[in-house]
Structure formats: C-alpha cells, structure tokens
Design a protein around this motif. Structure first.
Motif, PDB file in Angstrom:
ATOM      1  N   THR A  59       0.821  -1.215   0.000  1.00  0.00           N
ATOM      2  CA  THR A  59       0.000   0.000   0.000  1.00  0.00           C
ATOM      3  C   THR A  59       0.853   1.262   0.000  1.00  0.00           C
ATOM      4  O   THR A  59       0.313   2.375  -0.101  1.00  0.00           O
ATOM      5  N   LYS A  60       2.197   1.071   0.153  1.00  0.00           N
ATOM      6  CA  LYS A  60       3.133   2.210   0.259  1.00  0.00           C
ATOM      7  C   LYS A  60       2.683   3.147   1.388  1.00  0.00           C
ATOM      8  O   LYS A  60       2.650   4.359   1.250  1.00  0.00           O
ATOM      9  N   ASN A  61       2.356   2.492   2.506  1.00  0.00           N
ATOM     10  CA  ASN A  61       1.730   3.183   3.628  1.00  0.00           C
ATOM     11  C   ASN A  61       2.611   3.176   4.874  1.00  0.00           C
ATOM     12  O   ASN A  61       2.114   3.298   5.987  1.00  0.00           O
ATOM     13  N   GLN A  62       3.935   3.050   4.669  1.00  0.00           N
ATOM     14  CA  GLN A  62       4.833   2.912   5.808  1.00  0.00           C
ATOM     15  C   GLN A  62       4.745   4.086   6.782  1.00  0.00           C
ATOM     16  O   GLN A  62       4.887   3.913   7.995  1.00  0.00           O
ATOM     17  N   ASN A  63       4.470   5.270   6.241  1.00  0.00           N
ATOM     18  CA  ASN A  63       4.464   6.451   7.111  1.00  0.00           C
ATOM     19  C   ASN A  63       3.278   6.497   8.064  1.00  0.00           C
ATOM     20  O   ASN A  63       3.261   7.286   9.008  1.00  0.00           O
ATOM     21  N   LYS A  64       2.258   5.634   7.839  1.00  0.00           N
ATOM     22  CA  LYS A  64       1.097   5.617   8.729  1.00  0.00           C
ATOM     23  C   LYS A  64       1.100   4.427   9.688  1.00  0.00           C
ATOM     24  O   LYS A  64       0.291   4.365  10.609  1.00  0.00           O
ATOM     25  N   ILE A  65       1.997   3.484   9.444  1.00  0.00           N
ATOM     26  CA  ILE A  65       2.001   2.242  10.222  1.00  0.00           C
ATOM     27  C   ILE A  65       2.274   2.495  11.701  1.00  0.00           C
ATOM     28  O   ILE A  65       1.607   1.938  12.588  1.00  0.00           O
ATOM     29  N   TRP A  66       3.251   3.331  12.007  1.00  0.00           N
ATOM     30  CA  TRP A  66       3.618   3.559  13.408  1.00  0.00           C
ATOM     31  C   TRP A  66       2.463   4.175  14.188  1.00  0.00           C
ATOM     32  O   TRP A  66       2.228   3.810  15.346  1.00  0.00           O
ATOM     33  N   LYS A  67       1.734   5.088  13.544  1.00  0.00           N
ATOM     34  CA  LYS A  67       0.618   5.741  14.221  1.00  0.00           C
ATOM     35  C   LYS A  67      -0.483   4.739  14.542  1.00  0.00           C
ATOM     36  O   LYS A  67      -1.077   4.768  15.629  1.00  0.00           O
ATOM     37  N   GLU A  68      -0.762   3.835  13.607  1.00  0.00           N
ATOM     38  CA  GLU A  68      -1.868   2.895  13.782  1.00  0.00           C
ATOM     39  C   GLU A  68      -1.485   1.662  14.594  1.00  0.00           C
ATOM     40  O   GLU A  68      -2.297   1.144  15.360  1.00  0.00           O
ATOM     41  N   TYR A  69      -0.261   1.180  14.395  1.00  0.00           N
ATOM     42  CA  TYR A  69       0.110  -0.099  15.003  1.00  0.00           C
ATOM     43  C   TYR A  69       1.337  -0.015  15.913  1.00  0.00           C
ATOM     44  O   TYR A  69       1.772  -1.035  16.458  1.00  0.00           O
ATOM     45  N   GLY A  70       1.892   1.178  16.073  1.00  0.00           N
ATOM     46  CA  GLY A  70       3.107   1.325  16.870  1.00  0.00           C
ATOM     47  C   GLY A  70       2.981   0.823  18.288  1.00  0.00           C
ATOM     48  O   GLY A  70       3.901   0.189  18.822  1.00  0.00           O
ATOM     49  N   GLU A  71       1.850   1.084  18.920  1.00  0.00           N
ATOM     50  CA  GLU A  71       1.661   0.655  20.310  1.00  0.00           C
ATOM     51  C   GLU A  71       1.735  -0.863  20.432  1.00  0.00           C
ATOM     52  O   GLU A  71       2.392  -1.407  21.332  1.00  0.00           O
ATOM     53  N   ALA A  72       1.071  -1.560  19.503  1.00  0.00           N
ATOM     54  CA  ALA A  72       1.102  -3.021  19.517  1.00  0.00           C
ATOM     55  C   ALA A  72       2.509  -3.529  19.208  1.00  0.00           C
ATOM     56  O   ALA A  72       2.997  -4.479  19.842  1.00  0.00           O
ATOM     57  N   MET A  73       3.173  -2.894  18.273  1.00  0.00           N
ATOM     58  CA  MET A  73       4.523  -3.307  17.895  1.00  0.00           C
ATOM     59  C   MET A  73       5.495  -3.175  19.064  1.00  0.00           C
ATOM     60  O   MET A  73       6.270  -4.098  19.361  1.00  0.00           O
ATOM     61  N   VAL A  74       5.453  -2.050  19.751  1.00  0.00           N
ATOM     62  CA  VAL A  74       6.361  -1.814  20.875  1.00  0.00           C
ATOM     63  C   VAL A  74       6.087  -2.798  22.008  1.00  0.00           C
ATOM     64  O   VAL A  74       7.015  -3.355  22.619  1.00  0.00           O
ATOM     65  N   SER A  75       4.814  -3.041  22.300  1.00  0.00           N
ATOM     66  CA  SER A  75       4.478  -3.949  23.404  1.00  0.00           C
ATOM     67  C   SER A  75       4.978  -5.363  23.123  1.00  0.00           C
ATOM     68  O   SER A  75       5.476  -6.050  24.022  1.00  0.00           O
ATOM     69  N   ILE A  76       4.867  -5.795  21.868  1.00  0.00           N
ATOM     70  CA  ILE A  76       5.339  -7.135  21.510  1.00  0.00           C
ATOM     71  C   ILE A  76       6.861  -7.214  21.599  1.00  0.00           C
ATOM     72  O   ILE A  76       7.419  -8.163  22.172  1.00  0.00           O
ATOM     73  N   LEU A  77       7.534  -6.231  21.049  1.00  0.00           N
ATOM     74  CA  LEU A  77       8.997  -6.235  21.109  1.00  0.00           C
ATOM     75  C   LEU A  77       9.493  -6.231  22.550  1.00  0.00           C
ATOM     76  O   LEU A  77      10.462  -6.931  22.891  1.00  0.00           O
ATOM     77  N   ASN A  78       8.834  -5.479  23.407  1.00  0.00           N
ATOM     78  CA  ASN A  78       9.230  -5.442  24.819  1.00  0.00           C
ATOM     79  C   ASN A  78       8.972  -6.771  25.515  1.00  0.00           C
ATOM     80  O   ASN A  78       9.707  -7.150  26.436  1.00  0.00           O
ATOM     81  N   MET A  79       7.919  -7.470  25.082  1.00  0.00           N
ATOM     82  CA  MET A  79       7.658  -8.787  25.663  1.00  0.00           C
ATOM     83  C   MET A  79       8.848  -9.707  25.429  1.00  0.00           C
ATOM     84  O   MET A  79       9.316 -10.401  26.340  1.00  0.00           O
ATOM     85  N   TYR A  80       9.357  -9.721  24.211  1.00  0.00           N
ATOM     86  CA  TYR A  80      10.521 -10.558  23.914  1.00  0.00           C
ATOM     87  C   TYR A  80      11.767 -10.047  24.647  1.00  0.00           C
ATOM     88  O   TYR A  80      12.560 -10.836  25.165  1.00  0.00           O
ATOM     89  N   LYS A  81      11.905  -8.755  24.677  1.00  0.00           N
ATOM     90  CA  LYS A  81      13.117  -8.169  25.271  1.00  0.00           C
ATOM     91  C   LYS A  81      13.213  -8.441  26.764  1.00  0.00           C
ATOM     92  O   LYS A  81      14.289  -8.802  27.278  1.00  0.00           O
ATOM     93  N   TYR A  82      12.081  -8.318  27.467  1.00  0.00           N
ATOM     94  CA  TYR A  82      12.115  -8.430  28.926  1.00  0.00           C
ATOM     95  C   TYR A  82      11.630  -9.777  29.446  1.00  0.00           C
ATOM     96  O   TYR A  82      11.769 -10.060  30.633  1.00  0.00           O
ATOM     97  N   GLY A  83      11.065 -10.594  28.555  1.00  0.00           N
ATOM     98  CA  GLY A  83      10.744 -11.954  28.950  1.00  0.00           C
ATOM     99  C   GLY A  83       9.285 -12.220  29.209  1.00  0.00           C
ATOM    100  O   GLY A  83       8.501 -11.323  29.522  1.00  0.00           O
ATOM    101  N   SER A  84       8.921 -13.503  29.074  1.00  0.00           N
ATOM    102  CA  SER A  84       7.541 -13.932  29.282  1.00  0.00           C
ATOM    103  C   SER A  84       7.551 -15.418  29.631  1.00  0.00           C
ATOM    104  O   SER A  84       8.598 -15.978  29.971  1.00  0.00           O
TER     105      SER A  84
END
Length: 652
Positions: free
Chosen positions: A372-397
């Motif tokens: 969709t060539k929509n990279q500039n909107k991805i962080w706004k829409e999905y950034g919160e979910a992306m960060v939470s997932i990355l932190n799960m791996y980083k800090y453990g589960s």
C-alpha cells in the motif's frame, strides 16, 4: 468443456472418485464438504456443517447427505451412495453418473434410462444455507423427484448413534418443514421452490462407514436419521430448488431461484489455475463476533493466529485486496492478550504458546505496508502493539521466552513445543527445538528493523535510539550462533553448546525476509542446501532424507502421523520464502525455474480437494496430498508466489 471435469469412467470408479473431495464455505463459518460422488468418507463430511450458537465454539454436522430418487413408470432409480459397515456400498447411484463439471458451478449430470438429470449445489455467502438446483434436462415420460435428507446433529469430531431421545416431530412451513433432532439445537428449515408432498416416516440408517476415519485409526461408524421424504413432479426443462438452512426462506417459490442466481453471479470463475486459487482463498475468511478471521484449513481446523499471519498476504494482497488485509490485521490486534496472540481464535479456552506468532504479525503488517506504500502511517496505527510485543521478547515472558543481552531470543520449556513444529505424540513433543530457533531469531531481526523503519518515518527518536544498537550488532551475532562455514548452512536451533544441524527448512525463512540477518553469500549457500535436500515439486521437506528420523510417508494412526508431521513431510507455505530468497539472489535468470515450481501445482487441484491445495504432501515421490484438504497458508503461498513471479516478469 469446463476447466476441471470428470467423465463417467472416473466417477463410477470408487477407488478414484472417493479420494476426490469437494468443499464450499461461506463468511459465517459454515461449509459443505463431501466426495466427488457425494459419498461421505469422513465424519467431517456433510452438506450443512456450521456453528451452533450457545452450544460450543466448534462446528456441527446438521445435514449429512441428500439422496435423490427418480421415479418413472413406477420404477425407482436412487442416485445416492453410502458406504456401510463391511465396506458395503448402497444404493450405488454413482453408476448413473455421466459427468461432473466444476465451472461455472459444480454440476453433476446423471443418465437414468431416458432421463438426463442434473444437480448443482451452492452455499449462501452470508447465511447458513445450502441450495440444490435440480434440472430435468431430458425425459420422455412423466417424472417424479424424491428427496431424502440424512441428518446427524452432532459435533464434527463426534459420531451420531441411534437413540430414543431424537425429536421426531416436525412443523409445516412454506413449501417444506422445520425440524430438529434435539431441543438444544436450532431448527433446520427444508424448503422447495415448488409445492411438494412431504411424507413423514422417521427412521435410522445404521452403520454408515467413514473409510478415511478408519484409515486414520479412529472410530468410523455412524447412524444417520431420516425424518421423511419430499416428493414433487418435475417436467422436462424444469429446475426445482431445494434449500436447507437455519433460517426459513420467505416466498421460496420465487426467492430460491433468485438467491441461487445471485450467489452464482458473485462467484469467481474456476476456469484457470489462478481462478481456482482465488476461489479457494475466499473460503478461509470468516466473520466471528464482529472480527474477520482466517480459518487455517478445512474440514477440521479453526482460525489460528500463526496461520493467519503467514497466509494473509497471499490470500489478500496477492489478489489486490488491501482492505480485506487490513480488516484481518485490525481484528488480530484486538486479540492481543499480555502481548501474545492466541494459538486458536475460535475456542473458548485460549492458549498462548507460539513463540514465533507475534513476529509473523510484523511480517504480515510489513507486506501490507509495502504494497500500500503506507509505511508512514504504520507507526501511528500499530506502533503501540509493535512496541508492546517487542518489549515482551526483550524483557521476557512465559515458556522462558526472553532476549539475551546480545539480542538473541531464547524460548522453550521441557515437555512443550512452541515453534511452528509443534507436533506432540502421546504427550511428548516430536521436535521441541528448545533454545535459539533459527527462524524465530531471523523473524525477530526483521521485526526490529521494520519497527525502526516505521518509527523513523514517524520521527520517534526515542524508540530508534533504544533499538538501533541491538539491530546493528545482530547480524554478526546471528552468524556466529547459527552459521557453519564447514557445513555450508544454518543450524536449526542452538541450546547452550549444542547446535542442531539437522537439515530443516526453517533456515530458508532467514533467506526470504525483507530484512535478513544473513549476507547474500550465506543466503545463496542456504538456498542451495535446501534445493538439493529439501525442495520437492510440492513444497519443502521438513527434514532431509539423509537424516535417520526421516519419514517418507505421512500415514497410519494418530501417533504415527504425528511422528511424521515434521520429520520429512512436505509443506507448501515455506516455498514462498525459498522463491523470494532465490529470486533475490539470482533475479530473472531463475524465473523459469520458479515458474515451473508454481505451475507444477496445477495438476494437484484435481487430485485431493477439487480446486484447492492440501495442507501437506508425502516426503517421497509421488508426493501424495495428505492432511487437511484445503489449507489457508498453502493457497496463500501459491498466490503470493504468483505475485512475486509477475513482479519479476515486469522487470524483464
């Protein structure tokens, strides 16, 4: 002639026709599934298989089959076919079959004496209803059609047995009846487009035998209930419609014909290989509690998160439907729980064990963003979910999933298999792969890099500053951990000092990701190793034939099949990563090779599930199709491979 058709000799040959299966499904999660000659060979077969509200989260077989009888001059010609205990077939109506064509709609033609009679079946898109169109193509004398429905009213994983609790009552409605076998179930509405005589004579048909279940080591005998029969005069050239569903049809005299015609117009033509794949793709999308999910496979799988993300780009983006892709992505984000996606979406008691599943979300989102060539909107829409997932791996589960200081992802626990190779035989994981799994860490790197890419566009400097150092050093750490210069390929997993160099396909994912942690040279060597030992005309083996645990055939009871599931058995879905990696290295010079792989699947769409692609294939030639008859990530992979091919063709 139809793109796919079967002649009389094929249809009357039961060894041939009973191994060909038909599937139709709709957006409400219901489906119809049977064999080419409509003789059920699985407990999962049925003409109306749907979810029942307020009972459980699984599907139920309500209408198992329909027998039609042609009556002329007092003689009866039963067109049905059932297998009964002892491999006994009755009433052998398949001997009247003349032809079966797939396009524009599945159509069976019978020749009974001087009668030419056809049967077409269609599944309503947005309601739990199957409609059968009967047409008397030719006849020399007065003809009567007798319709006999066989009911089961049970969970798809169970079998119906004759009992005294069945409700044998019925109520008359417009051109039909409503009835239900048990009070906990909804009513089943059976109606015709023409006034018919309903004769109520409730009866059980005992010991219907399902050969595929017996072959798989399960119980395979069932008793089916017949409430009665519908009898109606049919004239030469006349079409009569018979519907079975969970809602009554208003004014069936006119509504059924129009509903059938409207549904037929909305179908994608099955007049080519690609047309069949696109049609098969539509069957996997299901609305469930306001969410759009992807069914992993038919006839027994529900919606699964890992399968959803892997299948999604092919099922949507490859056919140009970006809106559908986003709707699924948004539905999946709603399913996040403690930063994990559930293993199964359509069950009440959800589990969370897929170590790679969350990382496949990044990959699917990445494909959507790039198309969709929509990279500039991805962080706004999905950034919160992306960060939470990355932190799960980083800090453990749970399952000891966590990142080491060097960035590598570790995961696993005794007695559990949490990668996609999660087969369990008699309670013991077949391929536990505990430690650092190669595809998990490759996906982890790709996820971080994509997150950094979109965060930069959103000018989130804090996130970029936090994650860029890890990403910068990761390729060297990945290489030191998994690569063997001596062997010329990547370890499948590493645990402490132990490195498992069993030749498996998981390394090919590292070569086919947008952000790969390995160099082009290593990718080339990995792809060559996979090509030589794992690549087949039907996908990629899960284990090299040179390994002592290699299983050449997927067959036998549940234990035997589980032991073979990831020990050689061929899967289609990883082929897309092989193709992407291969063309990334060799470009258009290898396009002919890749096209041959893709088009080689065309012959498979008429050998197992007509018009679709199987879940798995035997590891050894002739690579017979096995498992679920129609699998989402198999179909999605081929559609995506076709898209990749077309992209490279445009570069020529």
């Amino acid at each position: 002639m139809s793109y796919i058709n079967f002649d009389r000799h094929q249809l009357v040959n039961l060894e041939y026709s009973l191994n060909k299966e038909l599937l139709r499904a709709n957006r409400s999660g219901s489906h119809s599934c049977t064999t080419l000659n409509h003789c059920n060979t699985r407990k999962y077969h049925g003409l109306l298989v749907c979810r029942v509200p307020n009972m459980d989260s699984e599907k139920h077989v309500l209408l198992s089959a329909i027998d039609e009888t042609i009556e002329q001059h007092g003689e009866h010609f039963n067109l049905g076919l059932h297998q009964f205990s002892g491999h006994h077939f009755s009433p052998k109506g398949h001997k009247y079959l003349r032809e079966y064509t797939l396009a524009p709609l599945p159509k069976k033609t019978y020749n009974v004496g001087g009668v030419l009679f056809s049967k077409e079946l269609i599944y309503a898109t947005d309601k739990d209803c199957v409609i059968v169109k009967y047409t008397l193509e030719n006849a020399r004398s007065k003809t009567k059609l007798i319709i006999k429905p066989f009911l089961a009213f049970r969970n798809i994983h169970s079998l119906s047995k004759a009992n005294n609790d069945v409700n044998t009552s019925f109520e008359t409605i417009d051109n039909g009846i409503q009835t239900r076998m048990y009070n906990a179930y909804p009513y089943l509405y059976m109606q015709l487009s023409k006034k018919a005589e309903y004769k109520h004579h409730p009866d059980w048909y005992y010991n219907v035998e399902y050969q595929k279940e017996l072959d798989r080591g399960y119980e395979g005998l069932e008793d089916l209930y017949v409430p009665g029969t519908f009898e109606v005069e049919i004239k030469k050239g006349e079409s009569i419609y018979f519907s079975v569903g969970l809602e009554p049809i208003q004014k069936p005299e006119t509504t059924l014909e129009k509903l059938f015609a409207d549904e037929a117009k909305s179908r994608i033509p099955r007049d080519s290989f690609e047309g069949c794949l696109k049609n098969a793709a539509r069957a996997f999308f299901v609305k469930n509690n306001g969410h759009l999910n992807i069914v992993a496979g038919y006839p027994w799988f529900g919606a699964r998160s890992r399968d959803t993300f892997i299948a999604l780009p092919g099922l949507t983006l490859a056919v140009g439907d970006t809106k559908l892709c986003k709707e699924v992505l948004d539905s999946m984000v709603d399913e996040l729980h403690n930063r994990w996606f559930p293993d199964e979406l359509s069950v009440k008691q959800k589990t969370y064990s897929g170590i790679d599943t969350q990382l496949w979300f990044f990959w699917a989102l990445q494909q959507y963003a790039y198309q969709t060539k929509n990279q500039n909107k991805i962080w706004k829409e999905y950034g919160e979910a992306m960060v939470s997932i990355l932190n799960m791996y980083k800090y453990g589960s749970h399952y000891h999933v966590h990142a080491l200081p060097n960035g590598l992802i570790y995961g696993g626990a005794e007695g559990h298999a949490i990668t996609w190779m999660n087969a369990v035989a008699e309670g013991i994981p077949v391929t536990p792969r505990m430690g650092f799994a190669v595809e998990v860490n490759a996906l982890w790197y790709n996820a971080i890099m994509f997150a950094i890419e979109t965060a930069k566009l959103a000018k989130d400097k804090k996130f970029v500053d936090e994650w860029e150092p890890l990403a910068k050093n990761f390729p060297d750490i990945f290489k030191d951990t998994f690569w063997s210069k001596e062997k010329g390929y990547l370890a499948d997993y590493v645990n402490g000092e132990f490195k498992d160099f069993s030749v498996r396909p998981n390394q090919v994912i590292a070569a086919g990701l947008p952000y790969s942690p390995i160099s082009n040279k290593i990718s080339q060597l990995v792809l060559e190793k996979v090509r030589l030992e794992l690549l087949t005309p039907r996908g990629i083996r899960t284990l090299s034939p040179n390994h002592e645990n290699y299983k050449p055939v997927y067959e036998g009871n549940a234990f035997q099949r589980d032991m073979a599931y990831h020990q050689g058995t061929v899967w289609v879905w990883q082929l897309q990563f092989f193709v992407e990696g291969y063309l990334n290295i060799y470009g258009v010079s290898k396009l002919d090779f890749v096209e041959k792989l893709y088009h080689g699947f065309e012959q498979t769409i008429s050998e197992y599930c007509i018009g679709s692609i199987a879940e798995i294939y035997d590891a050894d030639p002739p690579h017979r199709p096995k498992g679920a008859i129609s699998q989402a990530w198999s179909v999605g992979a081929l559609l995506r491979i076709n898209q990749i091919i077309e992209t490279y063709k445009a570069k020529k």
